[in-house]
Motif scaffolding. Structure first.
Motif, PDB file in Angstrom:
ATOM      1  N   LEU A  40      37.954  47.826  46.783  1.00 34.81           N
ATOM      2  CA  LEU A  40      37.323  47.307  45.579  1.00 34.81           C
ATOM      3  C   LEU A  40      38.067  47.756  44.331  1.00 34.81           C
ATOM      4  N   ALA A  41      38.578  48.975  44.359  1.00 40.17           N
ATOM      5  CA  ALA A  41      39.357  49.462  43.220  1.00 40.17           C
ATOM      6  C   ALA A  41      40.646  48.675  43.068  1.00 40.17           C
ATOM      7  N   LEU A  42      41.250  48.348  44.219  1.00 38.98           N
ATOM      8  CA  LEU A  42      42.482  47.579  44.175  1.00 38.98           C
ATOM      9  C   LEU A  42      42.262  46.173  43.641  1.00 38.98           C
ATOM     10  N   ILE A  43      41.084  45.615  43.949  1.00 36.28           N
ATOM     11  CA  ILE A  43      40.783  44.250  43.524  1.00 36.28           C
ATOM     12  C   ILE A  43      40.820  44.118  42.009  1.00 36.28           C
ATOM     13  N   LEU A  44      40.381  45.158  41.313  1.00 37.90           N
ATOM     14  CA  LEU A  44      40.410  45.116  39.854  1.00 37.90           C
ATOM     15  C   LEU A  44      41.821  44.903  39.355  1.00 37.90           C
ATOM     16  N   CYS A  45      42.766  45.542  40.061  1.00 36.53           N
ATOM     17  CA  CYS A  45      44.166  45.391  39.691  1.00 36.53           C
ATOM     18  C   CYS A  45      44.668  43.995  40.059  1.00 36.53           C
ATOM     19  N   ILE A  46      44.302  43.558  41.259  1.00 39.84           N
ATOM     20  CA  ILE A  46      44.771  42.260  41.725  1.00 39.84           C
ATOM     21  C   ILE A  46      44.242  41.132  40.852  1.00 39.84           C
ATOM     22  N   SER A  47      42.949  41.203  40.538  1.00 42.91           N
ATOM     23  CA  SER A  47      42.289  40.105  39.841  1.00 42.91           C
ATOM     24  C   SER A  47      42.781  39.925  38.417  1.00 42.91           C
ATOM     25  N   SER A  57      34.928  26.810  55.131  1.00 44.96           N
ATOM     26  CA  SER A  57      34.129  26.455  56.307  1.00 44.96           C
ATOM     27  C   SER A  57      32.637  26.565  56.073  1.00 44.96           C
ATOM     28  N   GLN A  58      32.244  27.145  54.970  1.00 45.77           N
ATOM     29  CA  GLN A  58      30.835  27.337  54.607  1.00 45.77           C
ATOM     30  C   GLN A  58      30.810  27.579  53.102  1.00 45.77           C
ATOM     31  N   ASN A  59      29.620  27.631  52.511  1.00 44.38           N
ATOM     32  CA  ASN A  59      29.546  27.737  51.044  1.00 44.38           C
ATOM     33  C   ASN A  59      29.255  29.145  50.558  1.00 44.38           C
ATOM     34  N   ILE A  60      29.352  30.132  51.454  1.00 47.20           N
ATOM     35  CA  ILE A  60      29.105  31.521  51.044  1.00 47.20           C
ATOM     36  C   ILE A  60      30.414  32.188  50.631  1.00 47.20           C
ATOM     37  N   ASN A  61      31.420  32.136  51.505  1.00 46.93           N
ATOM     38  CA  ASN A  61      32.746  32.659  51.205  1.00 46.93           C
ATOM     39  C   ASN A  61      33.721  31.492  51.216  1.00 46.93           C
ATOM     40  N   LEU A  62      34.017  30.982  50.029  1.00 52.13           N
ATOM     41  CA  LEU A  62      34.897  29.814  49.929  1.00 52.13           C
ATOM     42  C   LEU A  62      36.310  30.127  50.380  1.00 52.13           C
ATOM     43  N   GLY A  63      36.655  31.399  50.395  1.00 49.17           N
ATOM     44  CA  GLY A  63      38.004  31.823  50.772  1.00 49.17           C
ATOM     45  C   GLY A  63      38.185  32.027  52.259  1.00 49.17           C
ATOM     46  N   LYS A 107      40.871  29.422  45.946  1.00 51.77           N
ATOM     47  CA  LYS A 107      39.496  28.949  45.794  1.00 51.77           C
ATOM     48  C   LYS A 107      38.872  29.576  44.542  1.00 51.77           C
ATOM     49  N   ASN A 108      37.712  29.076  44.168  1.00 50.96           N
ATOM     50  CA  ASN A 108      37.063  29.580  42.957  1.00 50.96           C
ATOM     51  C   ASN A 108      36.503  30.988  43.122  1.00 50.96           C
ATOM     52  N   SER A 109      36.213  31.361  44.368  1.00 53.86           N
ATOM     53  CA  SER A 109      35.644  32.682  44.624  1.00 53.86           C
ATOM     54  C   SER A 109      35.902  33.060  46.074  1.00 53.86           C
ATOM     55  N   TYR A 110      35.660  34.330  46.406  1.00 48.84           N
ATOM     56  CA  TYR A 110      35.866  34.801  47.770  1.00 48.84           C
ATOM     57  C   TYR A 110      35.071  36.080  47.994  1.00 48.84           C
ATOM     58  N   HIS A 111      34.834  36.382  49.256  1.00 51.36           N
ATOM     59  CA  HIS A 111      34.262  37.654  49.679  1.00 51.36           C
ATOM     60  C   HIS A 111      35.338  38.417  50.450  1.00 51.36           C
ATOM     61  N   PRO A 113      36.047  41.730  53.507  1.00 51.89           N
ATOM     62  CA  PRO A 113      35.396  42.428  54.620  1.00 51.89           C
ATOM     63  C   PRO A 113      34.518  43.578  54.152  1.00 51.89           C
ATOM     64  N   GLN A 114      33.365  43.725  54.811  1.00 52.06           N
ATOM     65  CA  GLN A 114      32.420  44.813  54.571  1.00 52.06           C
ATOM     66  C   GLN A 114      31.949  44.891  53.127  1.00 52.06           C
ATOM     67  N   SER A 115      31.802  43.737  52.522  1.00 47.93           N
ATOM     68  CA  SER A 115      31.254  43.676  51.179  1.00 47.93           C
ATOM     69  C   SER A 115      30.472  42.379  51.025  1.00 47.93           C
ATOM     70  N   GLN A 116      29.331  42.456  50.367  1.00 42.92           N
ATOM     71  CA  GLN A 116      28.555  41.259  50.051  1.00 42.92           C
ATOM     72  C   GLN A 116      28.801  40.811  48.610  1.00 42.92           C
ATOM     73  N   LEU A 117      29.767  41.447  47.946  1.00 40.90           N
ATOM     74  CA  LEU A 117      30.103  41.068  46.590  1.00 40.90           C
ATOM     75  C   LEU A 117      30.928  39.786  46.579  1.00 40.90           C
ATOM     76  N   GLN A 118      30.722  38.971  45.578  1.00 41.63           N
ATOM     77  CA  GLN A 118      31.531  37.775  45.384  1.00 41.63           C
ATOM     78  C   GLN A 118      32.499  38.021  44.247  1.00 41.63           C
ATOM     79  N   PHE A 119      33.786  37.775  44.519  1.00 40.35           N
ATOM     80  CA  PHE A 119      34.818  37.922  43.504  1.00 40.35           C
ATOM     81  C   PHE A 119      35.249  36.548  43.037  1.00 40.35           C
ATOM     82  N   ASN A 120      35.402  36.376  41.737  1.00 39.97           N
ATOM     83  CA  ASN A 120      35.829  35.098  41.193  1.00 39.97           C
ATOM     84  C   ASN A 120      37.345  34.994  41.203  1.00 39.97           C
ATOM     85  N   GLY A 121      37.839  33.784  41.373  1.00 37.13           N
ATOM     86  CA  GLY A 121      39.267  33.546  41.329  1.00 37.13           C
ATOM     87  C   GLY A 121      39.898  33.553  42.710  1.00 37.13           C
ATOM     88  N   SER A 122      41.225  33.490  42.721  1.00 31.22           N
ATOM     89  CA  SER A 122      42.008  33.396  43.941  1.00 31.22           C
ATOM     90  C   SER A 122      42.197  34.761  44.586  1.00 31.22           C
TER      91      SER A 122
END
Length: 357
Positions: free
Chosen positions: A10-17, A266-272, A282-286, A288-297
């Motif tokens: 999750l910390a890395l995602i801040l950098c990636i996003s 394949s479903q509308n929960i995790n578009l990625g 995709k517009n958003s993604y989840h 592994p082991q997180s129920q958080l939705q992240f916006n963007g690619s």
């Protein structure tokens, strides 16, 4: 991946996003796709110069790969090898594990079994392997279809025991189809295919996929998971098959309808997420082991049309349809953490982009 690694991720995602999304200009391939022979080591190459790429960007890419514990790296364009390098004593004949990148092999073989009439992905899992394969009440277990396993929406508990697939560990969290969560229960699809085809998983895999595209390698059991090992070129062969929408030359290995479903949301929960494939752009993604939705690619620096097989310790298959390009990376964890997706992906694609931007 264990639960404790999610905090690092999750910390890395801040950098990636926060990275700039470098959308790639779509290039319509004009060259006929090349397929290497099914046997032997012959494989045609294509030079950096002939593509109009920047030779001066090659060495920084290779230096980064070596620094980040890579063992092998391949770029294919129109099926031909443009870059192929090995590091740290690895070679073209060395085998290495695919880890969770091999989930896509299971998804592909499930599709092949469906097209041969052995199964229907919309049918419940218990139709093929019997009831009580989980600890769920029968009415809840019967909600779980093969497609739920393909899309990580089984509803089974994933916290702490998401890696275990024995009956006692497969417990209820939510109704199938209502929750996306990364879980090793997808391996039950291998049992489904074996039962439906009346063959061993390995035999069906070898005859329907491996041998048809000239791969080498074999499956072995690692804990609760079934893991594939092969040479890097065999991973590249599979990537090339998928870049050609399931066809090897004129032979349909996987039908295009299933391919399209597998490589789109394949479903509308995790578009990625497709059928065990990760989807960029995709517009958003989840994660592994997180129920958080992240916006963007998922990987902002990579092409938006890219779909990916991602495995523990940074095993990678990237397929980019707009460029008719396949990128393979095998090795140890880039940053000494056991993540299928990490900041490594974003920086690696910055280095790859430098080849042609």
């Amino acid at each position: 991946m264990t639960t404790k690694t999610i905090y690092s991720l999750l910390a890395l995602i801040l950098c990636i996003s926060c990275s700039t999304d470098s959308s790639q200009t779509t290039q319509t391939p004009t060259e006929t796709t090349y397929f290497p022979p099914l046997t032997g080591t012959a494989w045609e190459t294509k030079s950096i110069k002939s593509l109009g790429w920047k030779q001066e960007a090659v060495q920084p890419l290779l230096d980064y790969l070596e620094l980040k514990n890579s063992k092998s790296f391949i770029i294919l364009v129109n099926g031909k090898i443009v870059i192929e390098n090995y590091f740290h004593g690895h070679s073209a004949t060395s085998n290495w594990y695919w880890a969770s990148a091999g989930k896509t092999l299971t998804a592909t073989l499930t599709g092949i079994a469906e097209q041969e009439g052995f199964l229907n992905i919309s049918n419940k899992v218990s139709d093929y392997i019997g009831t009580s394969w989980s600890s769920l009440p029968l009415n809840k277990e019967n909600l779980i279809t093969n497609k739920h396993l393909l899309t990580m929406t089984s509803g089974l508990e994933d916290i702490d025991n998401g890696d275990a697939v024995n009956q006692a560990s497969l417990t209820y969290k939510a109704d199938a189809g209502t929750r996306w969560a990364y879980h090793n229960v997808y391996v039950k699809l291998q049992d489904v295919v074996a039962k439906a085809s009346d063959q061993s998983w390995s035999n069906y895999f070898n005859t329907r996929l491996r041998d048809k595209i000239g791969m080498d390698g074999a499956w072995f059991q690692s804990g609760n998971n079934s893991v594939y090992t092969s040479t890097t070129r065999s991973m590249a062969r599979f990537g090339l098959l998928m870049a050609n929408k399931g066809k090897w030359q004129s032979t349909v290995v996987l039908n295009e309808n299933y391919f399209n479903a597998a490589t789109n949301s394949s479903q509308n929960i995790n578009l990625g997420y497709g059928y065990l494939w990760w989807l960029n752009g995709k517009n958003s993604y989840h994660l592994p082991q997180s129920q958080l939705q992240f916006n963007g690619s998922i990987i902002p620096s990579a092409p938006n049309d890219m779909f990916m097989a991602l495995g523990k310790n940074d095993q990678k298959i990237y397929v980019i349809p707009s460029k008719n390009m396949v990128v393979i990376r095998m090795g140890d964890a880039a940053d000494n953490v056991n993540l299928g997706l990490s900041a490594f992906d974003n920086v690696l694609w910055q280095k790859i982009n430098a080849l042609y931007q």
